[in-house]
Design a protein around this motif. Structure first.
Motif, mmCIF file in Angstrom:
data_model
loop_
_atom_site.group_PDB
_atom_site.id
_atom_site.type_symbol
_atom_site.label_atom_id
_atom_site.label_comp_id
_atom_site.label_asym_id
_atom_site.label_seq_id
_atom_site.Cartn_x
_atom_site.Cartn_y
_atom_site.Cartn_z
ATOM 1 N N GLU A 89 0.848 -1.184 0.000
ATOM 2 C CA GLU A 89 0.000 0.000 0.000
ATOM 3 C C GLU A 89 0.891 1.245 0.000
ATOM 4 O O GLU A 89 1.712 1.439 0.898
ATOM 5 N N VAL A 90 0.773 2.067 -1.025
ATOM 6 C CA VAL A 90 1.552 3.302 -1.116
ATOM 7 C C VAL A 90 0.639 4.445 -1.541
ATOM 8 O O VAL A 90 -0.442 4.217 -2.102
ATOM 9 N N GLY A 91 1.086 5.662 -1.263
ATOM 10 C CA GLY A 91 0.350 6.834 -1.709
ATOM 11 C C GLY A 91 -0.859 7.154 -0.851
ATOM 12 O O GLY A 91 -1.066 6.564 0.219
ATOM 13 N N PRO A 92 -1.699 8.072 -1.314
ATOM 14 C CA PRO A 92 -2.874 8.504 -0.538
ATOM 15 C C PRO A 92 -3.910 7.401 -0.404
ATOM 16 O O PRO A 92 -3.926 6.440 -1.173
ATOM 17 N N ASP A 93 -4.788 7.561 0.575
ATOM 18 C CA ASP A 93 -5.848 6.580 0.818
ATOM 19 C C ASP A 93 -6.990 6.813 -0.160
ATOM 20 O O ASP A 93 -7.791 7.733 -0.009
ATOM 21 N N THR A 94 -7.067 5.971 -1.195
ATOM 22 C CA THR A 94 -8.116 6.081 -2.213
ATOM 23 C C THR A 94 -9.199 5.017 -2.039
ATOM 24 O O THR A 94 -10.160 4.993 -2.803
ATOM 25 N N GLY A 95 -9.016 4.149 -1.063
ATOM 26 C CA GLY A 95 -9.932 3.045 -0.906
ATOM 27 C C GLY A 95 -9.544 1.841 -1.743
ATOM 28 O O GLY A 95 -10.197 0.793 -1.689
ATOM 29 N N TYR A 96 -8.494 1.992 -2.547
ATOM 30 C CA TYR A 96 -7.988 0.917 -3.394
ATOM 31 C C TYR A 96 -6.477 0.828 -3.222
ATOM 32 O O TYR A 96 -5.846 1.728 -2.687
ATOM 33 N N ASN A 97 -5.906 -0.275 -3.707
ATOM 34 C CA ASN A 97 -4.454 -0.382 -3.746
ATOM 35 C C ASN A 97 -3.944 0.422 -4.938
ATOM 36 O O ASN A 97 -4.237 0.104 -6.090
ATOM 37 N N ASN A 98 -3.190 1.461 -4.672
ATOM 38 C CA ASN A 98 -2.802 2.401 -5.718
ATOM 39 C C ASN A 98 -1.887 1.780 -6.773
ATOM 40 O O ASN A 98 -1.984 2.116 -7.964
ATOM 41 N N LEU A 99 -0.998 0.906 -6.360
ATOM 42 C CA LEU A 99 -0.106 0.274 -7.338
ATOM 43 C C LEU A 99 -0.887 -0.613 -8.306
ATOM 44 O O LEU A 99 -0.578 -0.664 -9.502
ATOM 45 N N THR A 100 -1.902 -1.299 -7.811
ATOM 46 C CA THR A 100 -2.738 -2.113 -8.683
ATOM 47 C C THR A 100 -3.506 -1.239 -9.670
ATOM 48 O O THR A 100 -3.652 -1.587 -10.845
ATOM 49 N N LEU A 101 -3.984 -0.083 -9.189
ATOM 50 C CA LEU A 101 -4.663 0.851 -10.093
ATOM 51 C C LEU A 101 -3.728 1.335 -11.195
ATOM 52 O O LEU A 101 -4.126 1.441 -12.363
ATOM 53 N N LEU A 102 -2.490 1.620 -10.833
ATOM 54 C CA LEU A 102 -1.517 2.080 -11.831
ATOM 55 C C LEU A 102 -1.223 0.996 -12.861
ATOM 56 O O LEU A 102 -1.102 1.279 -14.058
ATOM 57 N N LEU A 103 -1.123 -0.245 -12.402
ATOM 58 C CA LEU A 103 -0.905 -1.343 -13.341
ATOM 59 C C LEU A 103 -2.086 -1.501 -14.291
ATOM 60 O O LEU A 103 -1.911 -1.747 -15.495
ATOM 61 N N GLY A 104 -3.301 -1.355 -13.769
ATOM 62 C CA GLY A 104 -4.477 -1.442 -14.624
ATOM 63 C C GLY A 104 -4.506 -0.325 -15.655
ATOM 64 O O GLY A 104 -4.849 -0.548 -16.826
ATOM 65 N N LEU A 105 -4.133 0.882 -15.236
ATOM 66 C CA LEU A 105 -4.076 2.010 -16.168
ATOM 67 C C LEU A 105 -3.041 1.762 -17.254
ATOM 68 O O LEU A 105 -3.287 2.029 -18.442
#
Length: 432
Positions: A170-186
């Motif tokens: 878990e890195v970065g701000p609290d978005t309610g999601y795992n931010n690294l996974t979101l970046l990989l999806g993007l």
């Protein structure tokens, strides 16, 4: 040409379609929907999807290597035993000799390479059939696993466990999601769009027929929607879980081996050898080198799969690797590989592995016993291949035929040659 004809031609296996991607995604969606209904919505929960990837990533890794072995016209029955042997060697080295876990991983890969070189030597240079060599290897390395481990479980250190039981942090701000996974999806969405654009530019430069833009839009919309859905599911798991590290390893391997089999000379040589070994050798393909390489590569991936399983289990045991080779072989054949060699794709094998994984997972969610799970999986494999073979003989729609059509030069849509022209020699032209 009507819009429906346009859609069918360009979306499901025409020359301007990436049927490998869309056709396989469609197949997976159908299977997921079936089990989503049957399990009252449990299949697509974040926790279950994360568990599926974590639990079956090692089988999917084996399927990648097994695809190349089967395409080259061989079979490997030793992968489960090789995985188990590697696991106990690495676990013993870290526990009894204080080997750091990064060096333990390197040691495991070297053990797999040595085993692969041993088996590849017998297959490529002595001429013993791979079935016999790997059958001997299955017994040899299963016995060696039990001999070295004394039929006991051997625990592994915490750091090593991350490759099988770890998740993206878990890195970065609290978005309610795992931010690294979101970046990989993007990044995955951007990659799909870029690849489609690049393929269209290449076809335009070659003055080849282009698919209508609305078809491209539909295809991209479907693929992006699937990626976004999967990304949100994996990123939205309970705190501390997300996309498993083993899943990332699998993704890297799929991308690397897909590129290798489709776009490199070495990959094309594997398909040529599987299509017609004699013709390939006369064309300048180093037959012994190819056979040696595919066997060695399979053992290296088996070693990696074994270490991932041990890491997830937190210990190596005498029952590790049992029947893994059967699941890997089933995944490859369900994914569209030809029994005689020369045809098949990495992405197809991954789909076949996911079919088996989702089938196993869905039945377990329904409380079906392990005995019935094995019976059902066996029947599904037999009926799926038998039904497809029957349809091909009748000239009807064939799932496997559709998935492999972009890789065949004897497709009626691409050539006016009579059926007799589709000889074994033609298979040497197949590109992964």
């Amino acid at each position: 040409m009507s819009r429906i004809t346009d859609l069918q031609k360009n979306l499901f296996g025409g020359t301007t379609s990436n049927a490998r991607q869309f056709g396989m995604i469609s197949t997976l969606v159908a299977i997921v929907v079936l089990f989503q209904i049957w399990t009252d919505g449990l299949t697509l929960t974040s926790g279950n999807l994360i568990a599926v990837v974590s639990q079956y990533s090692y089988i999917l890794i084996l399927a990648v290597g097994m695809l190349m072995v089967i395409v080259a016209g061989h079979i490997d029955l030793s992968v489960g035993s090789v995985a188990a042997f590697t696991g106990i060697v690495v676990a013993k080295a870290m526990q009894e000799h204080s080997v750091p876990w990064p060096l333990g991983i390197l040691l495991g890969l070297l053990v797999g390479a040595a085993i692969g070189a041993w088996q590849g030597f017998w297959v490529a240079y002595i001429g013993v059939p791979a079935f016999i060599v790997t059958l001997a290897g299955m017994m040899l390395f299963r016995g060696a696993n039990q001999y070295i481990g004394n039929a006991d479980t051997v625990p592994v250190p915490e750091g090593f466990r991350k490759i099988g039981a770890g998740f993206l942090p878990e890195v970065g701000p609290d978005t309610g999601y795992n931010n690294l996974t979101l970046l990989l999806g993007l990044a995955a969405c951007a990659g799909v769009v870029w690849r489609e654009w690049k393929a269209r530019q290449t076809r335009r430069e070659m003055k080849a027929d282009l698919a209508p833009m609305w078809v491209i839009g539909v295809r991209l919309a479907v693929m992006v929607a699937v990626i976004v859905f999967a990304t949100l599911r994996f990123a939205g798991g309970r705190v501390g879980t997300s996309l498993p590290i083993s899943g990332i390893i699998l993704i890297v391997l799929v991308l690397a081996y897909s590129h290798y089999t489709r776009n490199t000379i070495g990959g094309r040589h594997i398909y040529a050898v599987g299509g017609n070994a004699r013709a390939a050798e006369l064309s300048g393909v180093k037959l012994k080198r190819v056979n040696f390489a595919v066997m060695m590569n399979m053992s290296i991936l088996a070693a990696l799969a074994g270490m991932i399983f041990v890491a997830r289990s937190a210990a190596s045991g005498p029952q590790d690797g049992l029947s893994w080779e059967l699941d890997a072989i089933a995944a490859v054949f369900i994914g569209g590989a030809a029994v005689s060699g020369g045809l098949g794709t990495v992405s197809g094998s991954i789909v076949g592995g996911l079919v088996m994984a989702l089938l196993n997972n869905g039945l377990q969610l329904q409380g079906v016993g392990s005995d019935m799970v094995q019976i059902i999986k066996g029947l599904v494999l037999l009926l799926a291949v038998a039904f497809d073979v029957f349809n091909k003989k009748q000239g009807r729609f064939s799932i496997i035929g559709t998935l492999t059509r972009p890789f065949r030069r004897d497709d009626p849509a691409d050539t006016a040659a009579p059926p007799a022209a589709a000889s074994d020699v033609d298979k040497t032209k197949v590109a992964g």
